[in-house]
Design a protein around this motif. Structure first.
Motif, PDB file in Angstrom:
ATOM      1  N   MET A   1      -6.950   6.743  36.447  1.00 23.71           N
ATOM      2  CA  MET A   1      -5.565   6.228  36.455  1.00 23.71           C
ATOM      3  C   MET A   1      -4.828   6.575  37.755  1.00 23.71           C
ATOM      4  SD  MET A   1      -3.928   4.395  34.217  1.00 23.71           S
ATOM      5  CE  MET A   1      -2.181   4.908  34.302  1.00 23.71           C
ATOM      6  N   ASP A   4      -7.512   4.631  42.748  1.00 21.02           N
ATOM      7  CA  ASP A   4      -8.470   3.540  42.597  1.00 21.02           C
ATOM      8  C   ASP A   4      -9.186   3.390  43.925  1.00 21.02           C
ATOM      9  OD1 ASP A   4      -9.835   1.175  42.519  1.00 21.02           O
ATOM     10  OD2 ASP A   4      -8.195  -0.007  41.636  1.00 21.02           O
ATOM     11  N   LEU A   7      -9.207   0.197  46.246  1.00 21.88           N
ATOM     12  CA  LEU A   7      -8.033  -0.305  46.973  1.00 21.88           C
ATOM     13  C   LEU A   7      -8.113   0.081  48.437  1.00 21.88           C
ATOM     14  CD1 LEU A   7      -5.096   0.529  44.539  1.00 21.88           C
ATOM     15  CD2 LEU A   7      -6.159  -1.691  44.973  1.00 21.88           C
ATOM     16  N   SER A   8      -7.387  -0.708  49.263  1.00 16.28           N
ATOM     17  CA  SER A   8      -7.372  -0.377  50.684  1.00 16.28           C
ATOM     18  C   SER A   8      -6.308   0.682  50.986  1.00 16.28           C
ATOM     19  CB  SER A   8      -7.099  -1.636  51.513  1.00 16.28           C
ATOM     20  OG  SER A   8      -5.799  -2.104  51.243  1.00 16.28           O
ATOM     21  N   GLU A  17       1.944   8.252  45.135  1.00 18.12           N
ATOM     22  CA  GLU A  17       2.792   7.286  44.429  1.00 18.12           C
ATOM     23  C   GLU A  17       2.680   7.416  42.917  1.00 18.12           C
ATOM     24  OE1 GLU A  17       1.804   3.591  46.300  1.00 18.12           O
ATOM     25  OE2 GLU A  17       3.342   3.869  47.854  1.00 18.12           O
ATOM     26  N   ASN A  18       1.474   7.670  42.446  1.00 17.94           N
ATOM     27  CA  ASN A  18       1.304   7.769  41.001  1.00 17.94           C
ATOM     28  C   ASN A  18       1.872   9.076  40.440  1.00 17.94           C
ATOM     29  OD1 ASN A  18       0.125   5.201  40.506  1.00 17.94           O
ATOM     30  ND2 ASN A  18      -1.728   5.929  41.535  1.00 17.94           N
ATOM     31  N   ARG A  20       4.382  10.633  41.796  1.00 16.23           N
ATOM     32  CA  ARG A  20       5.821  10.433  41.875  1.00 16.23           C
ATOM     33  C   ARG A  20       6.326   9.718  40.619  1.00 16.23           C
ATOM     34  NH1 ARG A  20       8.642   6.015  43.824  1.00 16.23           N
ATOM     35  NH2 ARG A  20       6.812   5.097  44.804  1.00 16.23           N
ATOM     36  N   LYS A  21       5.588   8.687  40.233  1.00 15.12           N
ATOM     37  CA  LYS A  21       6.018   7.944  39.049  1.00 15.12           C
ATOM     38  C   LYS A  21       5.973   8.808  37.792  1.00 15.12           C
ATOM     39  CE  LYS A  21       4.679   3.959  41.222  1.00 15.12           C
ATOM     40  NZ  LYS A  21       3.400   3.324  41.561  1.00 15.12           N
ATOM     41  N   ILE A  23       6.477  11.914  37.676  1.00 14.31           N
ATOM     42  CA  ILE A  23       7.655  12.801  37.713  1.00 14.31           C
ATOM     43  C   ILE A  23       8.894  12.000  37.318  1.00 14.31           C
ATOM     44  CG2 ILE A  23       9.149  14.175  39.209  1.00 14.31           C
ATOM     45  CD1 ILE A  23       6.583  14.847  40.861  1.00 14.31           C
ATOM     46  N   GLU A  24       9.018  10.806  37.905  1.00 14.39           N
ATOM     47  CA  GLU A  24      10.208   9.991  37.639  1.00 14.39           C
ATOM     48  C   GLU A  24      10.320   9.594  36.177  1.00 14.39           C
ATOM     49  OE1 GLU A  24      10.936   7.882  41.973  1.00 14.39           O
ATOM     50  OE2 GLU A  24      10.320   6.673  40.268  1.00 14.39           O
TER      51      GLU A  24
ATOM     52  N   ASN B 236      -1.735  -6.295  50.462  1.00 12.79           N
ATOM     53  CA  ASN B 236      -2.595  -5.430  51.258  1.00 12.79           C
ATOM     54  C   ASN B 236      -2.233  -5.456  52.739  1.00 12.79           C
ATOM     55  OD1 ASN B 236      -4.341  -4.168  49.357  1.00 12.79           O
ATOM     56  ND2 ASN B 236      -5.243  -6.195  48.984  1.00 12.79           N
ATOM     57  N   GLU B 270       3.420  -1.163  39.601  1.00 16.08           N
ATOM     58  CA  GLU B 270       2.984   0.194  39.265  1.00 16.08           C
ATOM     59  C   GLU B 270       1.859   0.639  40.217  1.00 16.08           C
ATOM     60  OE1 GLU B 270       3.520   2.642  37.631  1.00 16.08           O
ATOM     61  OE2 GLU B 270       1.725   3.567  36.806  1.00 16.08           O
ATOM     62  N   LYS B 271       0.930  -0.267  40.427  1.00 11.19           N
ATOM     63  CA  LYS B 271      -0.244   0.072  41.233  1.00 11.19           C
ATOM     64  C   LYS B 271       0.115   0.300  42.689  1.00 11.19           C
ATOM     65  CE  LYS B 271      -4.762  -2.038  42.330  1.00 11.19           C
ATOM     66  NZ  LYS B 271      -5.638  -3.160  41.954  1.00 11.19           N
ATOM     67  N   TYR B 272       0.974  -0.570  43.235  1.00 13.76           N
ATOM     68  CA  TYR B 272       1.258  -0.498  44.660  1.00 13.76           C
ATOM     69  C   TYR B 272       2.574   0.203  44.989  1.00 13.76           C
ATOM     70  CZ  TYR B 272      -2.656  -3.656  45.285  1.00 13.76           C
ATOM     71  OH  TYR B 272      -3.906  -4.201  45.297  1.00 13.76           O
ATOM     72  N   GLY B 273       3.291   0.611  43.933  1.00 10.38           N
ATOM     73  CA  GLY B 273       4.476   1.419  44.181  1.00 10.38           C
ATOM     74  C   GLY B 273       5.637   0.704  44.855  1.00 10.38           C
ATOM     75  N   LEU B 301       8.190   1.898  32.992  1.00  9.25           N
ATOM     76  CA  LEU B 301       8.155   2.943  34.015  1.00  9.25           C
ATOM     77  C   LEU B 301       9.328   2.875  34.980  1.00  9.25           C
ATOM     78  CD1 LEU B 301       4.333   3.016  34.718  1.00  9.25           C
ATOM     79  CD2 LEU B 301       5.718   4.793  33.630  1.00  9.25           C
ATOM     80  N   GLN B 303      10.433   0.554  36.943  1.00 10.03           N
ATOM     81  CA  GLN B 303      10.092  -0.041  38.238  1.00 10.03           C
ATOM     82  C   GLN B 303      11.059  -1.168  38.584  1.00 10.03           C
ATOM     83  OE1 GLN B 303       7.652   2.373  39.268  1.00 10.03           O
ATOM     84  NE2 GLN B 303       7.002   0.548  40.372  1.00 10.03           N
ATOM     85  N   ARG B 327      16.447   6.497  38.052  1.00 14.78           N
ATOM     86  CA  ARG B 327      17.153   7.753  38.320  1.00 14.78           C
ATOM     87  C   ARG B 327      16.995   8.209  39.764  1.00 14.78           C
ATOM     88  NH1 ARG B 327      19.272   9.777  33.822  1.00 14.78           N
ATOM     89  NH2 ARG B 327      18.281   9.328  31.822  1.00 14.78           N
ATOM     90  N   ARG B 328      15.798   8.081  40.263  1.00 16.64           N
ATOM     91  CA  ARG B 328      15.509   8.577  41.603  1.00 16.64           C
ATOM     92  C   ARG B 328      16.375   7.883  42.664  1.00 16.64           C
ATOM     93  NH1 ARG B 328      14.018  12.800  44.192  1.00 16.64           N
ATOM     94  NH2 ARG B 328      13.039  13.305  42.217  1.00 16.64           N
TER      95      ARG B 328
END
Lengths: 481, 481
Positions: A1, A4, A7-8, A17-18, A20-21, A23-24, B236, B270-273, B301, B303, B327-328
């Motif tokens: 989770m 990945d 991914l590039s 980033e994950n 951070r989420k 935490i958020e 990307n 979610e994946k790419y933030g 989440l 987003q 919140r952030r």
């Protein structure tokens, strides 16, 4: 989770980033310890350095903090309005009276008027009359530059009160003075442009200018206006887009321009081709015989963009003001207003228009001047008792504040903190200076939001704090008690 | 007067600036010829080239124009709202219904509702009740994020209408959707940041993004939402701060996202933030059994920053909307709101709060859906008659517009111009495209501001214009008349 590998995006960025989420969204709670670097690296089958870099990013962004030899912990997320995160901007909010103080505080920070002196009866009458007269039309979009009859009323208002003659097509209605500043900045400022401001000045304006990347040059302000020697020196060095200034009862200094300096300023503006943004929120509040007029009254060549706010002299919650715009700039201003909020509430414009047309304004100003001048006199009287501690202040005979110079040994931020502990809110002067490190011994006390008894009590509290400081620092001048 | 050789400012700049002022203040009138280069150079005792350069600058800035062999003349100064200066931004104003059309025009450009369907009676009742209940307090500054009870009402509104659960501390009240976009841009965008938008999209948003130097990447929108292949290719390549989108009855295409694409979009976010800015102004207006919900309803989440405008579904002149804020981001957003206009009118927030609490909302939506769905049906019926000319359109079964594809040979701007000559206002689709050269054969017709009879008559006018064009360009398909 969490990552990945297909991914590039670099793995540590993904991990950052994950995390951070998590935490958020509260999956990691405040104060919780993050997994150790080694254990997380093992679990994710990545190098330790990937986790180290992700944690470093989280720390830089303020999400976590690390304790040497112990680990990495989730930081408290700062909410807006949390008093433990008080910064300059928050003090600015406190000044506007929008950051609530504790109930028992004496509020010398706010320049906003209190509701007892709002002309509610007359304004309610105007509101209802508009609803009955205009019905649904009261709630359509008005023109972007403002409801036409209101712009017409404003031209009468300007001529009658300040001898300013201007066409209604040069009026732009705004949702208060701050929006005027924001829109002008949007229309005129590009990244890196220079602008001149009085130093010290209103920090809300500075925030708006900075947010568009303007380079801000502060010019010292004196009791009769800008220091023109410094101005002349700088004008040859920079090519400012405009000068932002307040002609009467300047914020925070309470100084007003002499007629001579007003004229010189207009000459300079003409000679060097820069605009002057005149922010007028208090001109009407003189407490002696000397009536003030805006710089705009002398402006024959349309060099001055005059912003009029009614928040302090009418009611802040109406959120309606206006500015005058040179014809050449009008198209840019109207576009900036459109991308900002389309237009200001047509309903409130119609009501304010009717209020002005019914001739309520003069009486209203008379009433509030009476209330404020009493408070002004009380404050001056009380402050004079502090002269014995080396405290000096300027008497503006108008406006809503007193600008106070403390003896060198007393630091304004320390005084602010100790006053706050004793439920008295004051404003440390340094937040108004462009170069805020230098001037640490000014404070501003405002009397818009306090009653006369509060003034007397609040200054007594301040006196007790100052006396102790003064005793420690200036033993030999210890006053007899 | 025109130059001062003692100044360090170059002479031609001085001359330019002073001539400019003479034009602005009317000393030189529109159409007046400027002095010849030689005569002015002689008079000022400067080189010809100084005058040439000054005139060149004046011309570049649009103050004058030169006629070969004749001289240099003062150009007409363009006022805002002058229809001869109609550009994209002006069409945007026309769409908002703030740029007045001539009285007899049929206005398919505006998506704004007409005052007959405003719930004036109920809102007036709320306004008066607030005045009686809160008196002066109705006009103090509200909290920057909004009047607390109103934020609470909004949370109930969100849960009841869209199944969105959110804390009242994550609500930021705004003065309409445009301000929401402007504030988010201020808080999140730095010069050069990339953002993703649907292509085509709302041009008022593009203006706000551009004004802060964002680089805008358009992603094609299809009948069920964004083209995700293109999205995946671009994600990307760029690292967007956010995606700006409209889930239901998108402007201008009227397309709505499928459930599947909504879910995929959230996964990608979610994946790419990146954040998603969901601009919702029409979700409530479905005319078939299929009730729409915002993307925000699926957002676990946080987003999605959900902007809700009430201008099109309540009353535009109220200038009150809200957005939800992760919140952030809250502290940055609240600061941006503060430097923008301090706060939105507390009085109108209080009245809107009461309006919602009294439970008027559901009935209001029912009423306007009835009115709009009738107009929608009329428009679809009339437009189907144009199929014979190769015109295609999508049926959204909701919203306030129809997005029309013209046959390749008919240029939308030409059609716009000819319709305008015949007092019918339409919107050429190209103003909504990021790369506006490519798509010249779309138009948008809105039915917010027109009555059913006007729809019938207006489309007849359009038909006559199209028939002629079609006849010329497609001789062989000429329909029998």
């Amino acid at each position: 989770m969490l990552i990945d590998k297909n991914l590039s995006t670099p793995l540590y960025i993904q991990l950052y980033e994950n995390m951070r989420k998590l935490i958020e969204n509260g999956s990691f709670k405040e104060g919780e310890k993050l997994p150790s670097i080694r254990s997380l690296a093992n679990k994710l089958e990545v190098n330790n350095i990937t986790v180290v870099n992700a944690y470093k990013l989280l720390e830089q962004e303020g999400y976590v903090f690390s304790v040497k030899g112990s680990g990495t912990y989730v930081r408290k997320i700062s909410y807006a309005l949390d008093p433990t995160f008080l910064e300059n901007g928050d003090i600015e909010m406190m000044i506007d009276g929008v950051l609530p103080l504790s109930k028992n505080s004496i509020n010398f920070a706010s320049v906003s008027p209190t509701p007892e002196i709002f002309p509610i009866k007359e304004f309610k009458q105007a509101l209802i009359e508009v609803l009955d007269r205009d019905k649904g039309m009261a709630f359509v979009y008005p023109e972007i530059n403002g409801y036409e009859p209101f712009r017409e009323s404003i031209t009468y208002f300007l001529e009658e009160n300040y001898d300013i003659k201007i066409d209604k097509d040069q009026i732009q209605v705004i949702s208060g003075g701050q929006q005027g500043i924001d829109i002008i900045t949007k229309a005129l400022i590009s990244q890196g442009d220079h602008i001149f401001v009085e130093n010290p000045t209103y920090s809300g304006a500075i925030s708006a200018f900075k947010s568009r990347g303007a380079k801000i040059i502060g010019i010292p302000i004196e009791e009769d206006g800008l220091n023109l020697d410094v101005f002349n020196e700088y004008i040859n060095k920079y090519n400012p887009k405009f000068l932002y200034m307040m002609t009467n009862y300047q914020s925070p200094t309470t100084y007003s321009y002499s007629e001579e300096k007003k004229k010189k300023l207009l000459e300079l503006s003409e000679k060097y081709g820069f605009y002057i943004i005149e922010d007028d929120f208090l001109t009407d509040l003189n407490y002696n015989a000397e009536e003030k007029t805006p710089l705009k009254s002398l402006d024959n060549l349309d060099q001055v963009i005059y912003i009029k706010s009614f928040s302090k002299i009418f009611m802040p919650g109406v959120r309606i003001g206006f500015m005058t715009v040179p014809r050449r700039l009008f198209k840019g201003i109207i576009r900036a207003k459109h991308t900002t909020d389309i237009s200001s509430s047509g309903f409130l414009q119609r009501a304010f228009d009717l209020y002005l047309r019914k001739g309520y304004w003069k009486d209203h100003i008379k009433t509030i001047k009476k209330v404020y001048s009493e408070k002004y006199n009380t404050m001056v009287e009380e402050l004079e008792k502090l002269n014995q501690y080396g405290i000096e202040f300027f008497q503006p005979y108008g406006g809503l504040s007193i600008w106070i110079k403390l003896p060198k040994d007393i630091d304004s931020v320390e005084l602010y903190n100790e006053c706050e502990e004793n439920n008295v809110a004051i404003v440390p002067g340094k937040i108004f200076f462009i170069d805020d490190g230098v001037y640490s011994n000014y404070i501003r006390l405002s009397f818009g939001a306090v009653a006369s008894e509060e003034i007397i009590h609040g200054i007594k509290v301040m006196e007790n704090i100052i006396r102790k400081k003064y005793k420690v620092d200036n033993n030999k001048y210890l006053p007899f008690v």
